[in-house]
Scaffold this motif. Sequence first.
Motif, PDB file in Angstrom:
ATOM      1  N   VAL A 487       0.855  -1.194   0.000  1.00 50.12           N
ATOM      2  CA  VAL A 487       0.000   0.000   0.000  1.00 50.12           C
ATOM      3  C   VAL A 487       0.882   1.232   0.000  1.00 50.12           C
ATOM      4  CG1 VAL A 487      -1.753   1.283   1.302  1.00 50.12           C
ATOM      5  CG2 VAL A 487      -1.827  -1.223   1.228  1.00 50.12           C
ATOM      6  N   PRO A 488       0.740   2.145  -0.960  1.00 50.07           N
ATOM      7  CA  PRO A 488      -0.223   2.129  -2.070  1.00 50.07           C
ATOM      8  C   PRO A 488       0.378   1.630  -3.388  1.00 50.07           C
ATOM      9  CG  PRO A 488       0.706   4.314  -1.859  1.00 50.07           C
ATOM     10  CD  PRO A 488       1.413   3.456  -0.828  1.00 50.07           C
ATOM     11  N   THR A 489       1.562   1.008  -3.344  1.00 52.74           N
ATOM     12  CA  THR A 489       2.237   0.614  -4.580  1.00 52.74           C
ATOM     13  C   THR A 489       1.413  -0.375  -5.398  1.00 52.74           C
ATOM     14  OG1 THR A 489       4.348   0.930  -3.460  1.00 52.74           O
ATOM     15  CG2 THR A 489       4.370  -0.314  -5.531  1.00 52.74           C
ATOM     16  N   LEU A 490       0.837  -1.374  -4.728  1.00 47.90           N
ATOM     17  CA  LEU A 490       0.100  -2.416  -5.439  1.00 47.90           C
ATOM     18  C   LEU A 490      -1.403  -2.323  -5.221  1.00 47.90           C
ATOM     19  CD1 LEU A 490       2.390  -5.499  -4.661  1.00 47.90           C
ATOM     20  CD2 LEU A 490       2.567  -3.862  -6.528  1.00 47.90           C
ATOM     21  N   ALA A 491      -1.834  -1.819  -4.098  1.00 51.44           N
ATOM     22  CA  ALA A 491      -3.259  -1.828  -3.760  1.00 51.44           C
ATOM     23  C   ALA A 491      -3.590  -0.614  -2.919  1.00 51.44           C
ATOM     24  CB  ALA A 491      -3.621  -3.120  -3.015  1.00 51.44           C
ATOM     25  N   THR A 492      -4.905  -0.356  -2.795  1.00 49.76           N
ATOM     26  CA  THR A 492      -5.366   0.758  -1.968  1.00 49.76           C
ATOM     27  C   THR A 492      -5.387   0.366  -0.497  1.00 49.76           C
ATOM     28  OG1 THR A 492      -6.735   1.507  -3.807  1.00 49.76           O
ATOM     29  CG2 THR A 492      -7.241   2.407  -1.643  1.00 49.76           C
ATOM     30  N   TRP A 493      -5.690  -0.889  -0.217  1.00 44.43           N
ATOM     31  CA  TRP A 493      -5.673  -1.360   1.161  1.00 44.43           C
ATOM     32  C   TRP A 493      -5.195  -2.800   1.210  1.00 44.43           C
ATOM     33  CZ3 TRP A 493      -8.736  -5.536   2.543  1.00 44.43           C
ATOM     34  CH2 TRP A 493      -9.803  -5.843   1.704  1.00 44.43           C
ATOM     35  N   CYS A 494      -4.779  -3.203   2.384  1.00 47.37           N
ATOM     36  CA  CYS A 494      -4.204  -4.535   2.547  1.00 47.37           C
ATOM     37  C   CYS A 494      -4.577  -5.070   3.923  1.00 47.37           C
ATOM     38  CB  CYS A 494      -2.682  -4.466   2.391  1.00 47.37           C
ATOM     39  SG  CYS A 494      -1.824  -5.965   2.883  1.00 47.37           S
ATOM     40  N   ALA A 495      -4.818  -6.363   3.983  1.00 47.62           N
ATOM     41  CA  ALA A 495      -5.052  -7.050   5.257  1.00 47.62           C
ATOM     42  C   ALA A 495      -4.258  -8.350   5.237  1.00 47.62           C
ATOM     43  CB  ALA A 495      -6.538  -7.334   5.465  1.00 47.62           C
ATOM     44  N   VAL A 496      -3.612  -8.651   6.352  1.00 48.52           N
ATOM     45  CA  VAL A 496      -2.816  -9.876   6.464  1.00 48.52           C
ATOM     46  C   VAL A 496      -3.459 -10.778   7.513  1.00 48.52           C
ATOM     47  CG1 VAL A 496      -0.548 -10.871   6.886  1.00 48.52           C
ATOM     48  CG2 VAL A 496      -0.736  -8.584   5.887  1.00 48.52           C
ATOM     49  N   TYR A 497      -3.796 -11.993   7.091  1.00 53.53           N
ATOM     50  CA  TYR A 497      -4.305 -13.016   7.997  1.00 53.53           C
ATOM     51  C   TYR A 497      -3.189 -14.016   8.271  1.00 53.53           C
ATOM     52  CZ  TYR A 497      -9.076 -11.392   6.988  1.00 53.53           C
ATOM     53  OH  TYR A 497     -10.216 -10.641   6.858  1.00 53.53           O
ATOM     54  N   THR A 498      -3.117 -14.506   9.507  1.00 55.86           N
ATOM     55  CA  THR A 498      -2.137 -15.525   9.862  1.00 55.86           C
ATOM     56  C   THR A 498      -2.851 -16.774  10.350  1.00 55.86           C
ATOM     57  OG1 THR A 498      -1.927 -14.568  12.082  1.00 55.86           O
ATOM     58  CG2 THR A 498      -0.334 -13.871  10.415  1.00 55.86           C
ATOM     59  N   LEU A 512      -4.076  -2.221   6.788  1.00 52.39           N
ATOM     60  CA  LEU A 512      -3.519  -0.932   6.389  1.00 52.39           C
ATOM     61  C   LEU A 512      -4.300  -0.389   5.208  1.00 52.39           C
ATOM     62  CD1 LEU A 512      -1.222   1.126   6.872  1.00 52.39           C
ATOM     63  CD2 LEU A 512       0.111  -0.093   5.150  1.00 52.39           C
ATOM     64  N   HIS A 513      -4.580   0.904   5.236  1.00 52.03           N
ATOM     65  CA  HIS A 513      -5.229   1.610   4.135  1.00 52.03           C
ATOM     66  C   HIS A 513      -4.416   2.853   3.831  1.00 52.03           C
ATOM     67  CE1 HIS A 513      -8.256   3.809   1.785  1.00 52.03           C
ATOM     68  NE2 HIS A 513      -8.915   2.680   1.670  1.00 52.03           N
ATOM     69  N   GLU A 514      -4.382   3.260   2.564  1.00 54.44           N
ATOM     70  CA  GLU A 514      -3.605   4.443   2.213  1.00 54.44           C
ATOM     71  C   GLU A 514      -4.141   5.697   2.892  1.00 54.44           C
ATOM     72  OE1 GLU A 514      -3.676   4.882  -1.986  1.00 54.44           O
ATOM     73  OE2 GLU A 514      -5.792   5.424  -2.094  1.00 54.44           O
ATOM     74  N   THR A 580     -16.311   3.386   4.290  1.00 52.99           N
ATOM     75  CA  THR A 580     -15.730   2.033   4.264  1.00 52.99           C
ATOM     76  C   THR A 580     -16.209   1.271   3.040  1.00 52.99           C
ATOM     77  OG1 THR A 580     -15.644   2.016   6.680  1.00 52.99           O
ATOM     78  CG2 THR A 580     -15.484  -0.105   5.555  1.00 52.99           C
ATOM     79  N   ALA A 581     -17.488   1.409   2.710  1.00 58.19           N
ATOM     80  CA  ALA A 581     -18.014   0.735   1.520  1.00 58.19           C
ATOM     81  C   ALA A 581     -17.301   1.202   0.267  1.00 58.19           C
ATOM     82  CB  ALA A 581     -19.516   0.987   1.401  1.00 58.19           C
ATOM     83  N   SER A 582     -17.019   2.495   0.197  1.00 56.46           N
ATOM     84  CA  SER A 582     -16.291   3.016  -0.958  1.00 56.46           C
ATOM     85  C   SER A 582     -14.861   2.496  -0.989  1.00 56.46           C
ATOM     86  CB  SER A 582     -16.290   4.547  -0.912  1.00 56.46           C
ATOM     87  OG  SER A 582     -15.492   5.080  -1.941  1.00 56.46           O
ATOM     88  N   ALA A 583     -14.268   2.337   0.214  1.00 58.78           N
ATOM     89  CA  ALA A 583     -12.877   1.901   0.282  1.00 58.78           C
ATOM     90  C   ALA A 583     -12.695   0.469  -0.180  1.00 58.78           C
ATOM     91  CB  ALA A 583     -12.353   2.060   1.712  1.00 58.78           C
ATOM     92  N   VAL A 584     -13.656  -0.402   0.084  1.00 55.42           N
ATOM     93  CA  VAL A 584     -13.498  -1.827  -0.249  1.00 55.42           C
ATOM     94  C   VAL A 584     -14.433  -2.248  -1.368  1.00 55.42           C
ATOM     95  CG1 VAL A 584     -12.802  -2.332   2.102  1.00 55.42           C
ATOM     96  CG2 VAL A 584     -15.177  -2.621   1.469  1.00 55.42           C
ATOM     97  N   GLY A 585     -15.065  -1.288  -2.041  1.00 56.04           N
ATOM     98  CA  GLY A 585     -16.074  -1.628  -3.031  1.00 56.04           C
ATOM     99  C   GLY A 585     -15.547  -2.134  -4.354  1.00 56.04           C
ATOM    100  N   GLY A 586     -14.234  -2.072  -4.558  1.00 55.30           N
ATOM    101  CA  GLY A 586     -13.678  -2.562  -5.805  1.00 55.30           C
ATOM    102  C   GLY A 586     -13.288  -4.025  -5.714  1.00 55.30           C
ATOM    103  N   GLU A 587     -12.347  -4.403  -6.546  1.00 54.41           N
ATOM    104  CA  GLU A 587     -11.928  -5.808  -6.579  1.00 54.41           C
ATOM    105  C   GLU A 587     -11.040  -6.119  -5.371  1.00 54.41           C
ATOM    106  OE1 GLU A 587     -10.518  -8.844 -10.054  1.00 54.41           O
ATOM    107  OE2 GLU A 587      -9.405  -6.965  -9.872  1.00 54.41           O
ATOM    108  N   THR A 588     -11.270  -7.268  -4.756  1.00 55.72           N
ATOM    109  CA  THR A 588     -10.456  -7.745  -3.640  1.00 55.72           C
ATOM    110  C   THR A 588      -9.917  -9.124  -4.001  1.00 55.72           C
ATOM    111  OG1 THR A 588     -11.796  -6.538  -2.015  1.00 55.72           O
ATOM    112  CG2 THR A 588     -10.406  -8.323  -1.189  1.00 55.72           C
TER     113      THR A 588
END
Length: 886
Positions: A487-498, A512-514, A580-588
């Motif tokens: 973020v923001p090189t590849l995506a607008t937001w990122c989440a890491v699950y372990t 993380l979000h830009e 939030t809807a606008s932030a994640v409304g695209g492709e995931t």
Amino acid sequence: MGEQITDTRMRRPVITARAAATFEPVGRSVATARAFVRDTLQGWGYADVVDDAVVLTSELVTNAVVHAGTAADVLCLRTDGGIRISVADRYPEREIPLQNTGQTVVHPDREGGRGLLLCGALAARWGVEYTAAQKHVWFHLDLPERPAGTRSAGPALPVDALPVAETRVRVAVVQIDRGGCVTFWNEDAQGLFGYDPEQITGKPLTDFAAWPHTPGTGTGIAEALQLSRWEGSYGIRGADGRVVPVYASHLRVRDTDGEASTVCLLVREHERAILQSPQRPPSADGASAPEGRPTDPFEVFIGSPAPDDLDGLLQRTVERARDMLDGDAAYLLLATDDETELEVRASTGLPSARQRFARVPVEAGSGRYGSARMPAVHEDLTAVPGAVPLLSGTGMRSVVTVPLKVEGRLTGSLGVAAESASRYTNEEALRLQFAADRIALAVERARLTELEKLRRGSLSFLVEASDLLAGTLDRDQTLALMAQMTVPTLATWCAVYTVADQTSEPELSYVLHEDEDRIDGLKTLLMKVDPPEPVPTPGARVWTAPADAAHDAALRTSLRSLGLEESARPSKGPGATLATASAVGGETVVLPLVARNRVIGMLTLGKPTEEHFRQEILELAEDLSRRAALALDNARLYSERTAISQSLQRSLLPPELPDIPGVEAEVIYRAAGEGNEVGGDFYDLFPIRDGAYGFAIGDVCGTGPEAAAVTGLARHALRLLAREGFGGPAVLERLNAAILDEGARSRFLTLLYGELWPQDDGSALLKVVCAGHPLPLRLRQDGSVEPAAEPQPLLGVMDDLELYEQTVTLAPGDVLLCVTDGVTERREGTRMLGDDGLTDVLTTCTGLTAGAVAARVLRAVERFAAEPASDDMAILALRVPEIPAA
């Protein structure tokens, strides 16, 4: 009431016709204005300047109704010398670059100034006039002077400016009957391809044509011969077996018997420019192309963006294509590297955020983009649903599409669409194909340049990412680095699950979000959504759960805010939820983090509303996920090893120091090596029996876990033997035997062991054995320093060791300092602190407490050299306090 539009030294033009219209400040007005100008000029018989006039009007009306937000008044005047078109808006205070001021003109990509730059490129004269309520931008187009009886003519050029051709330009004329067989073959065709008319007449043209199509695609030259008009490139296999690239112009006609046939005019591929691309005459102000470089009409038409500006080139191309065919929308797709899909790279009049980087397959299938390889006209898309998937739901009814080809390879597709049906015919397809052929090579060069930059950037990105990930073994820092690199090189937001183990559910570990203000809302949303399935399959897979949940939450919040849905809890307002809807409304997409054949987590990347990922970005993210997975697993293993090591090491350290009546005691311990809490040096201070205490300080050969193992053996053996009643020499002799029993794992050990008895008179009695260890130093009240024991053999080297103890009495105010060789052997280059340096430090400690003495010694050791210590250090200070005065 004509306006003065010429120089004062010239006569006033005679206005012979006038047409005016006003357009409301809405986007649709731009297309309406184009149609108005096109219809007006064609009605006046000025077809030669229609395209330039429509392009300029489109830009100026766009500036007025879209950017300035005001109505636009368009006035067309026909004069005896040409036409003048004026576009007026109601926003006169807007800054406009003026002519001939010497100021730098705004960049062509700036919307506000692009129309004026085009005026300078295409118009004979232009200008800006202001009134109290309006601003007028006008331009004048001259009509070309043509010899009588000609349909079109180019400018008169000097001989040295004419294009170079071979001695003879051959134009092959071939006639094809309704069955596709050759019925006429002229002399130039014979000269070009080597066949006599008798050899080829009556044979299908398809036997000789090298059509550039891909296996699995049904279109070919036979289909092209059925079109009423067609232009394009293909090859003819000559008599010598070589393929001659040609540019063909097909015209469907009827012969004298009324039968349908096709006339084909064929020239060599490189000679079509000579036949079809006349040079544009110099502009009225004398501007001309740079010396040695002819002016390309289509280059002027698209606005001449920088050669390496692919996005600017594509966007300008679709805008000019839309204007050229008076369309409502246009789009351009480029082929992917494997040329199996086309990717939307530019559009106008369409929801670009939704369409950008969307992909459609070229070959047969449910979503096949059927018109990619041949020009095609769809008169009514409602009659053939899905024929052009990109236009589904956009309201477009008719569309014309043409391919972009370079050396016979499909590199892209250009389309222009209109909201009304039956807008386009084969004639428009030919015009658009000609434009596409002119721009295809420039687009391909820019695409390859962009691809090369992307690849170089990807390699640089991965190298830097690998360095950063390899630079830490901390799990939390590794998670943070993974997110911050995406973020923001590849995506607008990122989440890491372990994933802790195969039986555990994925845990959301980092978000993380830009835009930092959206991180909390995004994290809350993801906590409510079931995590993605930890599937080990490589590659990115689409995950729709976050977007669906965000849209549902936003809808419910909006309904509650309007009072249309009851809620047991008061709403916090739609702002955060809608954001939030606008932030994640695209492709995931989700990429698995696989290390050592096990899924240890998932890397989730997302785009804002209606945006998609490019395939190159997904491939780069996949490479990053593999490196990140290994780094994360290494951090996990290191954390586990460190936790185990530290737990075991802490078990080797003695518990808290006991309180000794009448004696101050202080210990400082430093283990060398990152993550080590216990090394080869050790200490102990413990009660033996009532009134008696044991103390020890030792140094095992080496550092690390092996030395720590001997440390544990020595410390526990000392306590056990001392409490069994053995004296100092007997304790050390038995410890020596235990070390030798370890065999190859044994290590020699230097050890200072003593027993201490506080006395009623305020002094302390000590019995000390120094087995190969640095001698203890005694500091007296008068500041003198002397050794408190004699050296004896170290442990773990020989059998039959005979040791003896020495008795020392510490008077009130005296200090006994015991250290390991990590203190005395502290080095700076060739200098060493040594016994003398330690003695000098101790002489300055008169009157200090035991804690202050130990701290001063440590500070002196640390300051002696700039580099960190490479050996373990232990400092034990015992002091008998002074007796207070009565």
